[in-house]
Write a protein that holds these residues in place. Structure first.
Motif, PDB file in Angstrom:
ATOM      1  N   SER A  65      12.225   0.874   0.425  1.00 58.20           N
ATOM      2  CA  SER A  65      13.480   0.766  -0.316  1.00 58.20           C
ATOM      3  C   SER A  65      13.195   0.640  -1.808  1.00 58.20           C
ATOM      4  N   GLU A  66      14.177   1.076  -2.614  1.00 56.50           N
ATOM      5  CA  GLU A  66      14.011   1.016  -4.066  1.00 56.50           C
ATOM      6  C   GLU A  66      13.868  -0.421  -4.547  1.00 56.50           C
ATOM      7  N   GLU A  67      14.592  -1.338  -3.927  1.00 53.80           N
ATOM      8  CA  GLU A  67      14.521  -2.758  -4.295  1.00 53.80           C
ATOM      9  C   GLU A  67      13.111  -3.300  -4.054  1.00 53.80           C
ATOM     10  N   THR A  68      12.547  -2.976  -2.874  1.00 54.41           N
ATOM     11  CA  THR A  68      11.187  -3.435  -2.558  1.00 54.41           C
ATOM     12  C   THR A  68      10.175  -2.802  -3.491  1.00 54.41           C
ATOM     13  N   ARG A  69      10.338  -1.529  -3.773  1.00 55.60           N
ATOM     14  CA  ARG A  69       9.423  -0.822  -4.659  1.00 55.60           C
ATOM     15  C   ARG A  69       9.374  -1.492  -6.037  1.00 55.60           C
ATOM     16  N   LYS A  70      10.539  -1.778  -6.585  1.00 55.32           N
ATOM     17  CA  LYS A  70      10.602  -2.413  -7.895  1.00 55.32           C
ATOM     18  C   LYS A  70       9.952  -3.794  -7.880  1.00 55.32           C
ATOM     19  N   LYS A  71      10.190  -4.534  -6.810  1.00 50.88           N
ATOM     20  CA  LYS A  71       9.612  -5.877  -6.695  1.00 50.88           C
ATOM     21  C   LYS A  71       8.095  -5.810  -6.643  1.00 50.88           C
ATOM     22  N   VAL A  72       7.563  -4.840  -5.896  1.00 48.18           N
ATOM     23  CA  VAL A  72       6.111  -4.689  -5.780  1.00 48.18           C
ATOM     24  C   VAL A  72       5.502  -4.265  -7.118  1.00 48.18           C
ATOM     25  N   LEU A  73       6.091  -3.270  -7.745  1.00 44.42           N
ATOM     26  CA  LEU A  73       5.553  -2.788  -9.015  1.00 44.42           C
ATOM     27  C   LEU A  73       5.566  -3.873 -10.082  1.00 44.42           C
ATOM     28  N   LYS A  74       6.623  -4.666 -10.090  1.00 49.72           N
ATOM     29  CA  LYS A  74       6.712  -5.771 -11.036  1.00 49.72           C
ATOM     30  C   LYS A  74       5.591  -6.778 -10.792  1.00 49.72           C
ATOM     31  N   GLU A  79       9.627  17.538  -9.059  1.00 55.14           N
ATOM     32  CA  GLU A  79       9.453  16.799  -7.806  1.00 55.14           C
ATOM     33  C   GLU A  79       8.093  16.103  -7.762  1.00 55.14           C
ATOM     34  N   HIS A  80       7.045  16.787  -8.205  1.00 54.31           N
ATOM     35  CA  HIS A  80       5.710  16.205  -8.176  1.00 54.31           C
ATOM     36  C   HIS A  80       5.595  15.037  -9.157  1.00 54.31           C
ATOM     37  N   ILE A  81       6.185  15.218 -10.335  1.00 51.97           N
ATOM     38  CA  ILE A  81       6.129  14.154 -11.338  1.00 51.97           C
ATOM     39  C   ILE A  81       6.935  12.945 -10.874  1.00 51.97           C
ATOM     40  N   GLU A  82       8.064  13.197 -10.237  1.00 48.01           N
ATOM     41  CA  GLU A  82       8.891  12.088  -9.744  1.00 48.01           C
ATOM     42  C   GLU A  82       8.115  11.232  -8.732  1.00 48.01           C
ATOM     43  N   LYS A  83       7.309  11.872  -7.911  1.00 51.38           N
ATOM     44  CA  LYS A  83       6.500  11.131  -6.939  1.00 51.38           C
ATOM     45  C   LYS A  83       5.514  10.217  -7.649  1.00 51.38           C
ATOM     46  N   LEU A  84       4.921  10.711  -8.746  1.00 42.92           N
ATOM     47  CA  LEU A  84       3.983   9.888  -9.506  1.00 42.92           C
ATOM     48  C   LEU A  84       4.682   8.680 -10.114  1.00 42.92           C
ATOM     49  N   ILE A  85       5.887   8.910 -10.623  1.00 42.33           N
ATOM     50  CA  ILE A  85       6.626   7.836 -11.266  1.00 42.33           C
ATOM     51  C   ILE A  85       6.943   6.725 -10.271  1.00 42.33           C
ATOM     52  N   LYS A  86       7.123   7.071  -9.008  1.00 42.20           N
ATOM     53  CA  LYS A  86       7.424   6.070  -7.992  1.00 42.20           C
ATOM     54  C   LYS A  86       6.227   5.173  -7.678  1.00 42.20           C
ATOM     55  N   THR A  87       5.053   5.582  -8.128  1.00 46.04           N
ATOM     56  CA  THR A  87       3.861   4.755  -7.974  1.00 46.04           C
ATOM     57  C   THR A  87       3.688   3.933  -9.244  1.00 46.04           C
ATOM     58  N   ALA A  88       2.577   3.245  -9.336  1.00 49.16           N
ATOM     59  CA  ALA A  88       2.301   2.432 -10.525  1.00 49.16           C
ATOM     60  C   ALA A  88       1.559   3.219 -11.592  1.00 49.16           C
ATOM     61  N   ILE A  89       1.505   4.547 -11.458  1.00 44.12           N
ATOM     62  CA  ILE A  89       0.725   5.366 -12.389  1.00 44.12           C
ATOM     63  C   ILE A  89       1.596   5.816 -13.563  1.00 44.12           C
ATOM     64  N   SER A 115       0.822  -1.204   0.000  1.00 42.23           N
ATOM     65  CA  SER A 115       0.000   0.000   0.000  1.00 42.23           C
ATOM     66  C   SER A 115       0.858   1.257   0.000  1.00 42.23           C
ATOM     67  N   ARG A 116       1.985   1.207   0.745  1.00 42.92           N
ATOM     68  CA  ARG A 116       2.880   2.367   0.751  1.00 42.92           C
ATOM     69  C   ARG A 116       3.456   2.617  -0.632  1.00 42.92           C
ATOM     70  N   VAL A 117       3.764   1.550  -1.351  1.00 42.69           N
ATOM     71  CA  VAL A 117       4.259   1.688  -2.719  1.00 42.69           C
ATOM     72  C   VAL A 117       3.181   2.312  -3.602  1.00 42.69           C
ATOM     73  N   LEU A 118       1.952   1.826  -3.482  1.00 41.14           N
ATOM     74  CA  LEU A 118       0.843   2.355  -4.281  1.00 41.14           C
ATOM     75  C   LEU A 118       0.592   3.824  -3.984  1.00 41.14           C
ATOM     76  N   ASN A 119       0.852   4.233  -2.751  1.00 39.22           N
ATOM     77  CA  ASN A 119       0.599   5.615  -2.347  1.00 39.22           C
ATOM     78  C   ASN A 119       1.801   6.528  -2.518  1.00 39.22           C
ATOM     79  N   GLY A 120       2.882   5.985  -3.084  1.00 36.43           N
ATOM     80  CA  GLY A 120       4.058   6.804  -3.366  1.00 36.43           C
ATOM     81  C   GLY A 120       4.848   7.204  -2.143  1.00 36.43           C
TER      82      GLY A 120
END
Length: 328
Positions: free
Chosen positions: A29-38, A126-136, A19-24
């Motif tokens: 961690s970057e490793e966990t984020r990538k694993k979740v998005l994948k 900065e705002h766009i970067e936050k979006l990119i960190k989500t699945a959007i 959920s934290r990944v989905l909410n940006g």
């Protein structure tokens, strides 16, 4: 199509972390984020409200303003393409305020949009970067490349403006005014820089006047310049057709004729430009087509059909030669 609980079990990561990944959120961690998005993509996860009600994909469209004939034409192209492919959309304007832009992006995020098409200033990485960190997925329109790697669509503003002043030079003009617009946009900055670079290269007498994208942004700078300096130039390059129209009015009020006394060139090829007297020489940019291409890119991202590499699409412009420019 899997639920968050099912995905959590498959990849061994808690629902809270997913959920934290989905909410940006930043505390992942970057490793966990990538694993979740994948995993979200692999198991075709969709928010519950979309899965249950079988809604169409929803795209948020963000523009600085709907005044004039620029962003509204881009938005028209976007919505036409999205509708043709069964996508829904909603459009918001920031009124060129960075704080309002941030609020709207947060609204897009809270509504769980499937993608965002953003036409923005140069201060919102900065705002766009936050979006990119989500699945959007995000597609940028009318925006220069930056450190933020997103799919983008635009024109070569620098080369287009360079071609414009080069044409004035070929027509014999050596004393030129350039009326710029808002420096908060990439397009204006690049057009102004191109004009300055060409003038320096050819040793032209160039004067840059501060204006904006509206009719008044051409009218008042030219009116005030003529009152202070008189006519000590032979041509004016306006940064868009709207302020060109305002500037033409100021020239006529001063008793000057176009193109006999002053040659004029604009930028955009607005729908009315060919109906002015005289018809306006201008640089045509394909704004509707820019919107169409942006919509195609966001659809490809959502449906997983596009390239994994971020794409920068540059559409061609055209110098439309009409009778507002005269050989001297």
């Amino acid at each position: 199509m899997a639920t968050l609980r099912e995905i959590s079990k498959k990849i061994g990561i808690s629902i809270a972390t997913i959920s934290r990944v989905l909410n940006g959120a930043d505390n992942v961690s970057e490793e966990t984020r990538k694993k979740v998005l994948k995993a979200l993509k692999e198991y075709d996860y969709q928010p519950p409200q979309v899965a249950k009600r079988k809604l169409h994909h929803l795209i948020g469209i963000l523009v600085p303003t709907l005044w004039g004939n620029h962003y509204n034409l881009i938005a028209e192209g976007i919505e036409t393409e999205l509708t043709a492919n069964g996508y829904d959309s909603f459009l918001s304007s920031t009124s060129q305020l960075i704080n309002k832009e941030k609020e709207i992006l947060e609204q897009f995020f809270s509504r769980r949009v499937d993608g965002i098409i953003i036409c923005t200033t140069k201060n919102d990485d900065e705002h766009i970067e936050k979006l990119i960190k989500t699945a959007i997925p995000v597609v940028a329109v009318d925006r220069k490349d930056s450190n933020i790697k997103v799919d983008s669509v635009g024109i070569d503003n620098y080369q287009s403006a360079y071609n414009g002043i080069k044409y004035l030079y070929k027509m014999g003009h050596r004393k030129i005014l350039f009326v710029q617009a808002s420096r908060n946009t990439y397009s204006t900055y690049e057009r102004e820089q191109a004009v300055k670079d060409f003038a320096k290269r050819k040793n032209l007498e160039l004067t840059v006047l501060e204006g904006n994208f509206e009719f008044e942004g051409g009218y008042y700078p030219i009116k005030e310049y003529l009152e202070k300096h008189g006519k000590n130039f032979t041509a004016i390059f306006f940064s868009n057709d709207q302020n060109a129209l305002g500037g033409m009015r100021a020239l006529y009020e001063s008793g000057l004729s176009i193109p006999d006394d002053v040659s004029v060139i604009g930028f955009d090829d607005d729908r009315y430009s060919k109906f002015l007297y005289p018809p306006l020489t201008t640089i045509k940019q394909p704004r509707f087509e820019m919107g169409e291409m942006a919509a195609k890119l966001i659809i490809e991202r959502i449906e997983g059909k596009g390239s994994k590499v971020k794409r920068r699409i540059i559409l061609p412009t055209e110098l439309i030669k009409r009778s507002s420019v005269k050989q001297i």
